[in-house]
Design a protein around this motif. Structure first.
Motif, mmCIF file in Angstrom:
data_model
loop_
_atom_site.group_PDB
_atom_site.id
_atom_site.type_symbol
_atom_site.label_atom_id
_atom_site.label_comp_id
_atom_site.label_asym_id
_atom_site.label_seq_id
_atom_site.Cartn_x
_atom_site.Cartn_y
_atom_site.Cartn_z
ATOM 1 N N GLN A 85 0.846 -1.189 0.000
ATOM 2 C CA GLN A 85 0.000 0.000 0.000
ATOM 3 C C GLN A 85 0.883 1.242 0.000
ATOM 4 O O GLN A 85 1.790 1.356 0.823
ATOM 5 C CB GLN A 85 -0.883 -0.013 1.257
ATOM 6 N N GLY A 86 0.645 2.158 -0.933
ATOM 7 C CA GLY A 86 1.440 3.373 -1.033
ATOM 8 C C GLY A 86 2.592 3.278 -2.017
ATOM 9 O O GLY A 86 3.319 4.244 -2.219
ATOM 10 N N HIS A 154 5.390 5.582 3.450
ATOM 11 C CA HIS A 154 4.142 4.818 3.354
ATOM 12 C C HIS A 154 4.358 3.308 3.363
ATOM 13 O O HIS A 154 3.527 2.578 3.892
ATOM 14 C CB HIS A 154 3.373 5.207 2.090
#
Length: 185
Positions: A85-86, A154
């Motif tokens: 994610q990110g 992130h």
């Protein structure tokens, strides 16, 4: 966490340390950018000598640690975080580009270092060409600041960030348990 402007983060915030290094590099680049014109007007006076020494002190010691922090630790961690994610698909190509740029930046530094060392000793140098190093470093840091560090914030977990901070401390000869409150240079 509250950050005060001008306060250098500790190794418990390794991405903050890298950002702070970028600020210090930018300050030295500003000096390098102004130095040739200053020397042309004033020669190798005490101010020019001091500025040259500040640049030498930083780039001879801390800049190498900074590049190693990235190549040996941060960049491999990011490569292993692909798809989290990110994640940004531009990261792998950027990491290859940045690694190659570290080599080019080191060559550019080696080209201007002798002139800066002479200037720091008070010897007037007829040629002090800093434009290429300044330009290349600024472009390099922009990619890191705008892409790499935000993605790292992130996709890297707490454990990875902690390992990064410990590796950075060791590279500087600091013991992780003895360095509470220590800041990076």
């Amino acid at each position: 966490m509250v950050r005060m402007e001008g306060v250098t983060p500790g190794f418990d915030d390794p991405l903050g340390v890298l950002r702070a290094c970028h600020r210090r590099i930018a300050e030295r680049l500003d000096l390098l950018e102004r130095l040739p014109e200053y020397v042309e007007l004033h020669g190798a006076d005490a101010s020019a000598q001091s500025a040259a020494q500040r640049v030498l002190n930083y780039f001879d010691r801390a800049a190498g640690n900074h590049h190693e922090d990235e190549e040996a630790d941060l960049f491999p961690m990011l490569r292993r975080a692909k798809g989290r994610q990110g994640w940004d698909d531009a990261v792998p190509a950027a990491l290859e580009q940045l690694t190659a740029e570290h080599e080019r930046l080191a060559r550019r530094w080696a080209q201007i270092r002798p002139s800066l060392a002479s200037l720091a000793r008070g010897e007037h140098t007829a040629t002090l060409s800093t434009e290429a190093l300044v330009r290349d470093y600024r472009a390099h840091m922009a990619v890191e600041d705008e892409l790499i560090l935000p993605v790292a914030a992130h996709v890297l977990d707490h454990g990875q960030l902690q390992r990064l901070g410990v590796a950075m401390q060791r590279r500087r000869g600091l013991s992780p348990r003895d360095s509470a409150g220590e800041t990076a240079e």
